[in-house]
Design an enzyme around this catalytic site. Structure first.
Site, PDB file in Angstrom:
ATOM      1  N   HIS A 198     -38.213 145.853 -27.427  1.00  0.00           N
ATOM      2  CA  HIS A 198     -37.056 146.072 -26.538  1.00  0.00           C
ATOM      3  C   HIS A 198     -35.785 145.886 -27.364  1.00  0.00           C
ATOM      4  O   HIS A 198     -35.523 144.795 -27.862  1.00  0.00           O
ATOM      5  CB  HIS A 198     -37.077 145.078 -25.375  1.00  0.00           C
ATOM      6  CG  HIS A 198     -38.263 145.254 -24.473  1.00  0.00           C
ATOM      7  ND1 HIS A 198     -38.267 146.133 -23.411  1.00  0.00           N
ATOM      8  CD2 HIS A 198     -39.495 144.694 -24.507  1.00  0.00           C
ATOM      9  CE1 HIS A 198     -39.451 146.093 -22.815  1.00  0.00           C
ATOM     10  NE2 HIS A 198     -40.216 145.228 -23.459  1.00  0.00           N
ATOM     11  N   LEU A 199     -35.028 146.969 -27.514  1.00  0.00           N
ATOM     12  CA  LEU A 199     -33.792 146.896 -28.312  1.00  0.00           C
ATOM     13  C   LEU A 199     -32.543 146.821 -27.431  1.00  0.00           C
ATOM     14  O   LEU A 199     -31.429 146.648 -27.937  1.00  0.00           O
ATOM     15  CB  LEU A 199     -33.710 148.088 -29.268  1.00  0.00           C
ATOM     16  CG  LEU A 199     -34.776 148.106 -30.386  1.00  0.00           C
ATOM     17  CD1 LEU A 199     -34.644 149.350 -31.239  1.00  0.00           C
ATOM     18  CD2 LEU A 199     -34.682 146.854 -31.256  1.00  0.00           C
ATOM     19  N   ARG A 200     -32.735 146.992 -26.129  1.00  0.00           N
ATOM     20  CA  ARG A 200     -31.686 146.739 -25.116  1.00  0.00           C
ATOM     21  C   ARG A 200     -30.492 147.686 -25.138  1.00  0.00           C
ATOM     22  O   ARG A 200     -29.566 147.517 -24.347  1.00  0.00           O
ATOM     23  CB  ARG A 200     -31.166 145.303 -25.211  1.00  0.00           C
ATOM     24  CG  ARG A 200     -32.238 144.243 -25.055  1.00  0.00           C
ATOM     25  CD  ARG A 200     -32.819 144.225 -23.652  1.00  0.00           C
ATOM     26  NE  ARG A 200     -33.670 143.088 -23.433  1.00  0.00           N
ATOM     27  CZ  ARG A 200     -34.875 143.152 -22.874  1.00  0.00           C
ATOM     28  NH1 ARG A 200     -35.377 144.319 -22.471  1.00  0.00           N
ATOM     29  NH2 ARG A 200     -35.580 142.077 -22.684  1.00  0.00           N
TER      30      ARG A 200
ATOM     31  N   ASN B 169     -36.633 150.561 -20.997  1.00  0.00           N
ATOM     32  CA  ASN B 169     -36.060 149.853 -19.838  1.00  0.00           C
ATOM     33  C   ASN B 169     -34.657 149.338 -20.152  1.00  0.00           C
ATOM     34  O   ASN B 169     -34.347 148.158 -20.038  1.00  0.00           O
ATOM     35  CB  ASN B 169     -36.977 148.713 -19.361  1.00  0.00           C
ATOM     36  CG  ASN B 169     -37.215 147.633 -20.396  1.00  0.00           C
ATOM     37  OD1 ASN B 169     -37.082 147.868 -21.594  1.00  0.00           O
ATOM     38  ND2 ASN B 169     -37.549 146.442 -19.943  1.00  0.00           N
TER      39      ASN B 169
ATOM     40  N   ASP C 260     -42.494 150.314 -18.878  1.00  0.00           N
ATOM     41  CA  ASP C 260     -42.695 148.902 -19.222  1.00  0.00           C
ATOM     42  C   ASP C 260     -41.618 147.991 -18.626  1.00  0.00           C
ATOM     43  O   ASP C 260     -40.439 148.324 -18.580  1.00  0.00           O
ATOM     44  CB  ASP C 260     -42.725 148.706 -20.743  1.00  0.00           C
ATOM     45  CG  ASP C 260     -43.014 147.262 -21.097  1.00  0.00           C
ATOM     46  OD1 ASP C 260     -44.001 146.723 -20.593  1.00  0.00           O
ATOM     47  OD2 ASP C 260     -42.232 146.660 -21.846  1.00  0.00           O
TER      48      ASP C 260
ATOM     49  N   HIS D  90     -47.749 149.156 -18.410  1.00  0.00           N
ATOM     50  CA  HIS D  90     -47.559 147.717 -18.193  1.00  0.00           C
ATOM     51  C   HIS D  90     -48.514 147.365 -17.065  1.00  0.00           C
ATOM     52  O   HIS D  90     -48.285 147.744 -15.920  1.00  0.00           O
ATOM     53  CB  HIS D  90     -46.093 147.458 -17.790  1.00  0.00           C
ATOM     54  CG  HIS D  90     -45.806 146.049 -17.393  1.00  0.00           C
ATOM     55  ND1 HIS D  90     -44.886 145.269 -18.047  1.00  0.00           N
ATOM     56  CD2 HIS D  90     -46.296 145.267 -16.395  1.00  0.00           C
ATOM     57  CE1 HIS D  90     -44.830 144.069 -17.472  1.00  0.00           C
ATOM     58  NE2 HIS D  90     -45.678 144.054 -16.466  1.00  0.00           N
TER      59      HIS D  90
ATOM     60  N   HIS E  12     -49.729 144.906 -23.799  1.00  0.00           N
ATOM     61  CA  HIS E  12     -49.768 143.432 -23.706  1.00  0.00           C
ATOM     62  C   HIS E  12     -50.843 142.847 -22.783  1.00  0.00           C
ATOM     63  O   HIS E  12     -50.538 142.161 -21.828  1.00  0.00           O
ATOM     64  CB  HIS E  12     -48.397 142.844 -23.382  1.00  0.00           C
ATOM     65  CG  HIS E  12     -47.618 143.451 -22.247  1.00  0.00           C
ATOM     66  ND1 HIS E  12     -48.191 143.910 -21.087  1.00  0.00           N
ATOM     67  CD2 HIS E  12     -46.273 143.645 -22.105  1.00  0.00           C
ATOM     68  CE1 HIS E  12     -47.243 144.357 -20.293  1.00  0.00           C
ATOM     69  NE2 HIS E  12     -46.086 144.227 -20.877  1.00  0.00           N
TER      70      HIS E  12
ATOM     71  N   ASP F 206     -43.764 143.035 -28.120  1.00  0.00           N
ATOM     72  CA  ASP F 206     -43.027 142.911 -26.850  1.00  0.00           C
ATOM     73  C   ASP F 206     -41.761 142.074 -27.060  1.00  0.00           C
ATOM     74  O   ASP F 206     -41.390 141.251 -26.216  1.00  0.00           O
ATOM     75  CB  ASP F 206     -43.899 142.324 -25.735  1.00  0.00           C
ATOM     76  CG  ASP F 206     -43.243 142.487 -24.359  1.00  0.00           C
ATOM     77  OD1 ASP F 206     -42.197 143.155 -24.254  1.00  0.00           O
ATOM     78  OD2 ASP F 206     -43.791 141.929 -23.382  1.00  0.00           O
TER      79      ASP F 206
ATOM     80  N   HIS G 193     -33.200 138.075 -24.551  1.00  0.00           N
ATOM     81  CA  HIS G 193     -32.411 137.782 -23.347  1.00  0.00           C
ATOM     82  C   HIS G 193     -31.300 136.799 -23.726  1.00  0.00           C
ATOM     83  O   HIS G 193     -31.526 135.903 -24.548  1.00  0.00           O
ATOM     84  CB  HIS G 193     -33.289 137.145 -22.267  1.00  0.00           C
ATOM     85  CG  HIS G 193     -34.238 138.109 -21.627  1.00  0.00           C
ATOM     86  ND1 HIS G 193     -33.825 139.130 -20.808  1.00  0.00           N
ATOM     87  CD2 HIS G 193     -35.585 138.208 -21.697  1.00  0.00           C
ATOM     88  CE1 HIS G 193     -34.881 139.826 -20.395  1.00  0.00           C
ATOM     89  NE2 HIS G 193     -35.960 139.295 -20.923  1.00  0.00           N
TER      90      HIS G 193
HETATM   91  O1  DOR Z   1     -41.672 139.587 -20.095  1.00  0.00           O
HETATM   92  C1  DOR Z   1     -41.378 140.756 -20.226  1.00  0.00           C
HETATM   93  N1  DOR Z   1     -40.127 141.130 -20.559  1.00  0.00           N
HETATM   94  N2  DOR Z   1     -42.312 141.686 -20.020  1.00  0.00           N
HETATM   95  C2  DOR Z   1     -42.010 142.986 -20.008  1.00  0.00           C
HETATM   96  O2  DOR Z   1     -42.903 143.784 -19.851  1.00  0.00           O
HETATM   97  C3  DOR Z   1     -40.618 143.438 -20.155  1.00  0.00           C
HETATM   98  C4  DOR Z   1     -39.837 142.461 -20.926  1.00  0.00           C
HETATM   99  C5  DOR Z   1     -38.341 142.689 -20.893  1.00  0.00           C
HETATM  100  O3  DOR Z   1     -37.913 143.854 -20.928  1.00  0.00           O
HETATM  101  O4  DOR Z   1     -37.608 141.707 -20.871  1.00  0.00           O
END
Ligand code: DOR
Length: 431
Positions: free
Chosen positions: A65-67, A97, A154, A181, A234, A308, A312
């Site tokens: 996840h590169l956000r 996502n 995902d 997922h 995962h 994964d 955050h």
């Molecule tokens: O814990 C998770 N965080 N599981 C996921 O599948 C997505 C990910 C996120 O995008 O933070």
């Protein structure tokens, strides 16, 4: 201007064809020469010490996840790619996502543009459904035309089985992989950790492994029906690993499975700290589940280790468990955790983290291939004996939510070459 020359000296080359002691000379963006002793290399070559190290195709993460766009306070394509390079990765698949979600050619194009200057290859994934809402299929063909090879919602699974069936048929006609997922949302409910003895004791709502098991079984059936390429992301539960094992034994060849370093090395007991850094979906589970995942790795049921990597910001994590965002970062610790905790031979580790993931997402032309003259120089050099302790403040990710803070690990990536450029030298990012 003369082409850049980099000599990786004194290492043992390990790739999908075996291992041998050899120096590797990189010329420009490709491997020029591989031989037992290349001395000091050509005049002007940058010599990188690989003595006692493993020289291997760069790692490939199919689950990062590169956000970006939308979550740049947590990570950007640039910072995430730097973290990846430091972890030994030369390619990552960027999860869709984001905000907005990568469910259209426009967003995919944006990611590709940002990725151009990144210090590893960033392959955008596209959503299966519009807005990841699980209602309407996204325009996969438009995204596939831009090079998207993996589609996923995902963060959530596609709940509606008939929509999933259509997604598989559509993706199959495009030669793409659908990555699921695996969590049934109604069974997972509002649970914020594994359902079991620990959740009862801690008074936290549980997320049963059944929620994963039923979706895995459903998607194995859909894979059988459609013949489409299905990747189960995962995996965390013993029963889902067993379901995949049985399906593969029965001849289902179009399915692959993934496990993460955190599910392979941590258990639900950590939630006893009430620290949301350990909250993740699917959740950390029991020691028996960890054992089953490890068995799945060694017998080939699980094909790839994906990080994964889920950055955050503190405000999303420093809140009560039930309100906290799920996810943990992993790019800079994945290889070391796997080397330290799993006891697998290095060849197996690299198959799971480099050539098998490269094959999964169709990157074999430039990633995960044998270290031979003429091949693209996407390489990492791993010091298997290196001992280090994870200090979140020293990670290159914009986020700090690692569950491995303070952990002593053995084995670490030392140098990374991406398209021939030394992007990491001596554990230091060069840009
Ligand atoms: O814990 C998770 N965080 N599981 C996921 O599948 C997505 C990910 C996120 O995008 O933070």
């Amino acid at each position: 201007m003369a082409e850049r020359r980099v000599l990786l000296r004194g290492g043992t080359v390990v790739d999908g064809t075996g291992s041998r002691k050899a120096d590797v000379l990189v010329v420009g963006s490709v491997i020029g020469e591989v031989a037992a002793d290349l001395g000091a290399g050509p005049r002007g070559a940058l010599v990188l010490d690989a003595e006692g190290c493993v020289v291997t195709p760069g790692l490939v993460d199919v689950h990062t996840h590169l956000r970006e766009p939308g979550g740049e306070e947590s990570e950007t394509i640039e910072s995430g790619a730097r973290a990846a390079a430091l972890g030994g990765y030369t390619a990552v698949v960027a999860m869709p996502n984001t905000t907005p979600a990568a469910d259209s050619a426009d967003v995919v194009r944006y990611v590709l543009d940002q990725a151009r200057s990144a210090c590893c290859h960033v392959q955008p994934a596209g959503c299966i459904t519009v807005g990841r809402e699980g209602k309407v299929l996204a325009p996969m063909a438009e995204m596939a035309a831009l090079g998207v090879r993996l589609f996923t919602d995902d963060g959530t699974g596609v709940q509606d089985p008939s929509l999933m069936r259509r997604a598989l048929e559509y993706a199959s006609s495009l030669g793409a992989v659908v990555a699921q997922h695996c969590e049934d949302a109604s069974l997972a409910g509002a649970g914020c950790m594994n359902e079991g003895e620990w959740s009862s004791r801690l008074g936290l709502p549980g997320r049963p492994s059944l929620s994963e098991d039923v979706m895995v079984v459903r998607d194995l059936a859909l894979a059988r029906l459609t013949g489409a390429r299905v990747h189960l992301m995962h995996l965390s539960s013993a029963r889902s690993v067993e379901a995949v094992r049985q399906a593969k034994a029965a001849g289902l060849a179009n399915v692959s499975a993934e496990a993460t370093p955190h599910h392979l090395s941590l258990t639900e007991a950590l939630l006893g700290s009430y620290d949301p850094v350990f909250k993740v979906n699917p959740p950390l589970r029991t020691p028996a589940d960890v054992e089953a995942l490890r068995h799945g790795l060694s017998d080939g049921t699980i094909d790839v280790i994906g990080t994964d990597h889920a950055p955050h910001p503190p405000e999303a994590k420093q809140v009560p468990m039930c309100e906290a965002a799920p996810g943990m970062i992993g790019l800079e610790t994945a290889l070391s955790v796997v080397l330290t905790d799993l006891g697998l031979p290095i060849e197996r580790v690299l198959a799971l983290m480099s050539w098998q993931p490269a094959r999964l997402v169709g990157l074999t032309e430039s990633q995960g291939g044998p270290i031979v003259p003429g091949a693209a120089a996407n390489i990492c050099v791993i010091d298997l004996a290196r001992r280090w302790t994870v200090d979140p403040a020293r990670l290159a990710s914009r986020s700090r939510n690692t569950p491995f803070a303070g952990r002593a690990l053995t084995g670490r990536s030392r140098h990374t070459l991406y398209a021939g450029e030394p992007v990491v030298v001596g554990e230091e990012a060069q840009r």
